[in-house]
Design a protein around this motif. Structure first.
Motif, PDB file in Angstrom:
ATOM      1  N   ALA A  21       0.841  -1.199   0.000  1.00 23.64           N
ATOM      2  CA  ALA A  21       0.000   0.000   0.000  1.00 23.64           C
ATOM      3  C   ALA A  21       0.878   1.253   0.000  1.00 23.64           C
ATOM      4  N   LYS A  22       1.969   1.232   0.783  1.00 30.41           N
ATOM      5  CA  LYS A  22       2.880   2.374   0.826  1.00 30.41           C
ATOM      6  C   LYS A  22       3.525   2.593  -0.536  1.00 30.41           C
ATOM      7  N   LYS A  23       3.937   1.516  -1.192  1.00 29.95           N
ATOM      8  CA  LYS A  23       4.562   1.620  -2.503  1.00 29.95           C
ATOM      9  C   LYS A  23       3.586   2.225  -3.514  1.00 29.95           C
ATOM     10  N   ILE A  24       2.352   1.788  -3.478  1.00 30.02           N
ATOM     11  CA  ILE A  24       1.349   2.316  -4.397  1.00 30.02           C
ATOM     12  C   ILE A  24       1.128   3.798  -4.127  1.00 30.02           C
ATOM     13  N   SER A  25       1.012   4.174  -2.867  1.00 29.11           N
ATOM     14  CA  SER A  25       0.767   5.576  -2.560  1.00 29.11           C
ATOM     15  C   SER A  25       1.948   6.450  -2.973  1.00 29.11           C
ATOM     16  N   LYS A  26       3.171   5.930  -2.897  1.00 26.55           N
ATOM     17  CA  LYS A  26       4.345   6.688  -3.360  1.00 26.55           C
ATOM     18  C   LYS A  26       4.232   6.938  -4.859  1.00 26.55           C
ATOM     19  N   GLY A  27       3.824   5.903  -5.610  1.00 25.45           N
ATOM     20  CA  GLY A  27       3.645   6.051  -7.050  1.00 25.45           C
ATOM     21  C   GLY A  27       2.554   7.048  -7.373  1.00 25.45           C
ATOM     22  N   GLN A  28       1.481   6.996  -6.611  1.00 30.26           N
ATOM     23  CA  GLN A  28       0.388   7.940  -6.820  1.00 30.26           C
ATOM     24  C   GLN A  28       0.828   9.356  -6.482  1.00 30.26           C
ATOM     25  N   GLU A  29       1.602   9.493  -5.410  1.00 32.18           N
ATOM     26  CA  GLU A  29       2.113  10.818  -5.029  1.00 32.18           C
ATOM     27  C   GLU A  29       3.010  11.380  -6.130  1.00 32.18           C
ATOM     28  N   LYS A  30       3.862  10.552  -6.688  1.00 28.78           N
ATOM     29  CA  LYS A  30       4.764  10.987  -7.750  1.00 28.78           C
ATOM     30  C   LYS A  30       3.972  11.434  -8.983  1.00 28.78           C
ATOM     31  N   ALA A  31       2.980  10.630  -9.367  1.00 28.86           N
ATOM     32  CA  ALA A  31       2.146  10.969 -10.529  1.00 28.86           C
ATOM     33  C   ALA A  31       1.396  12.280 -10.283  1.00 28.86           C
ATOM     34  N   GLN A  32       0.876  12.442  -9.076  1.00 31.86           N
ATOM     35  CA  GLN A  32       0.151  13.668  -8.734  1.00 31.86           C
ATOM     36  C   GLN A  32       1.074  14.884  -8.810  1.00 31.86           C
ATOM     37  N   ALA A  33       2.289  14.740  -8.273  1.00 31.71           N
ATOM     38  CA  ALA A  33       3.241  15.844  -8.278  1.00 31.71           C
ATOM     39  C   ALA A  33       3.619  16.233  -9.708  1.00 31.71           C
ATOM     40  N   MET A  34       3.860  15.244 -10.564  1.00 30.92           N
ATOM     41  CA  MET A  34       4.211  15.538 -11.959  1.00 30.92           C
ATOM     42  C   MET A  34       3.033  16.162 -12.699  1.00 30.92           C
ATOM     43  N   ARG A  35       1.829  15.634 -12.457  1.00 34.11           N
ATOM     44  CA  ARG A  35       0.652  16.207 -13.119  1.00 34.11           C
ATOM     45  C   ARG A  35       0.470  17.651 -12.700  1.00 34.11           C
ATOM     46  N   ASP A  36       0.612  17.929 -11.416  1.00 30.16           N
ATOM     47  CA  ASP A  36       0.455  19.293 -10.913  1.00 30.16           C
ATOM     48  C   ASP A  36       1.517  20.233 -11.503  1.00 30.16           C
ATOM     49  N   ALA A  37       2.730  19.702 -11.695  1.00 31.31           N
ATOM     50  CA  ALA A  37       3.792  20.516 -12.274  1.00 31.31           C
ATOM     51  C   ALA A  37       3.511  20.826 -13.751  1.00 31.31           C
ATOM     52  N   CYS A  38       2.973  19.836 -14.455  1.00 33.74           N
ATOM     53  CA  CYS A  38       2.696  20.014 -15.892  1.00 33.74           C
ATOM     54  C   CYS A  38       1.420  20.804 -16.157  1.00 33.74           C
ATOM     55  N   TRP A  39       0.417  20.606 -15.311  1.00 29.64           N
ATOM     56  CA  TRP A  39      -0.877  21.274 -15.486  1.00 29.64           C
ATOM     57  C   TRP A  39      -1.296  21.920 -14.163  1.00 29.64           C
ATOM     58  N   PRO A  40      -0.651  23.023 -13.783  1.00 34.60           N
ATOM     59  CA  PRO A  40      -0.918  23.630 -12.474  1.00 34.60           C
ATOM     60  C   PRO A  40      -2.334  24.191 -12.329  1.00 34.60           C
ATOM     61  N   ASP A  41      -2.978  24.567 -13.409  1.00 32.60           N
ATOM     62  CA  ASP A  41      -4.318  25.166 -13.338  1.00 32.60           C
ATOM     63  C   ASP A  41      -5.406  24.201 -13.796  1.00 32.60           C
ATOM     64  N   LEU A  42      -5.176  22.921 -13.657  1.00 27.69           N
ATOM     65  CA  LEU A  42      -6.111  21.909 -14.133  1.00 27.69           C
ATOM     66  C   LEU A  42      -7.426  21.928 -13.376  1.00 27.69           C
TER      67      LEU A  42
END
Length: 175
Positions: free
Chosen positions: A7-28
């Motif tokens: 579960a921790k590993k999955i949440s780390k992956g989700q956190e990484k994806a969220q951070a990259m998405r937010d960086a690429c599309w900050p006003d989404l």
């Protein structure tokens, strides 16, 4: 690996994806996105599905059945079973149109049965009224000698990448 560490590993992956998405599309505007937790009409599909569909298309040569297989997955639930009352609808969803749509779809369904990806039982709507979908990872292992080594390796690499622990041959029960 414990359930907690998974579960921790999955949440780390989700956190990484969220951070990259937010960086690429900050006003989404999140309302523009599909969120399976907030809407209905979703199913679970193996992340290896694109490669599996390519393998199916290669094995069925000039009669590609990958899209037919994908349509089945999009209509199934966790029981890996579906009841097809209107095969013409599934034929259309798989991209088959015109006078031969239904016969083309049935031909592709026969190919999926022959390859071992599905089984079917006859019912009121015809030969493919009741359909059972087998674990595609197990099926691919049974077909390994018919698959190009590079393609099999591509699927294996993707399975390792997503930690698909079921990507191994089907274990036969001890006699």
């Amino acid at each position: 690996m414990t359930a907690a560490s998974t579960a921790k590993k999955i949440s780390k992956g989700q956190e990484k994806a969220q951070a990259m998405r937010d960086a690429c599309w900050p006003d989404l505007d999140e309302a523009k996105l599909w969120n399976r937790k907030k809407v209905s009409g979703f199913t679970t599909i193996p992340r290896t599905m694109p490669v599996i569909m390519n393998i199916i298309d290669t094995l069925t040569k000039n009669k590609p059945a990958g899209s037919t297989y994908f349509v089945l997955w999009c209509r199934t639930f966790d029981q890996a079973f579906l009841e097809i009352d209107n095969p013409l609808t599934l034929a259309s969803e798989a991209g088959f149109t015109g006078e031969r749509a239904l016969s083309t779809w049935k031909d592709r369904m026969r190919s999926l049965v022959e390859l071992g990806f599905i089984d079917a039982k006859e019912g009121p709507a015809g030969t493919f009224h009741y359909v059972l979908l087998f674990n595609p990872h197990k099926v691919v292992w049974t077909l390994k000698n018919k698959i190009q080594p590079g393609t099999f390796l591509q699927l294996q690499a993707r399975a390792i990448d997503i930690t698909a622990k079921d990507f191994k041959p089907l274990e036969t029960p001890a006699a």
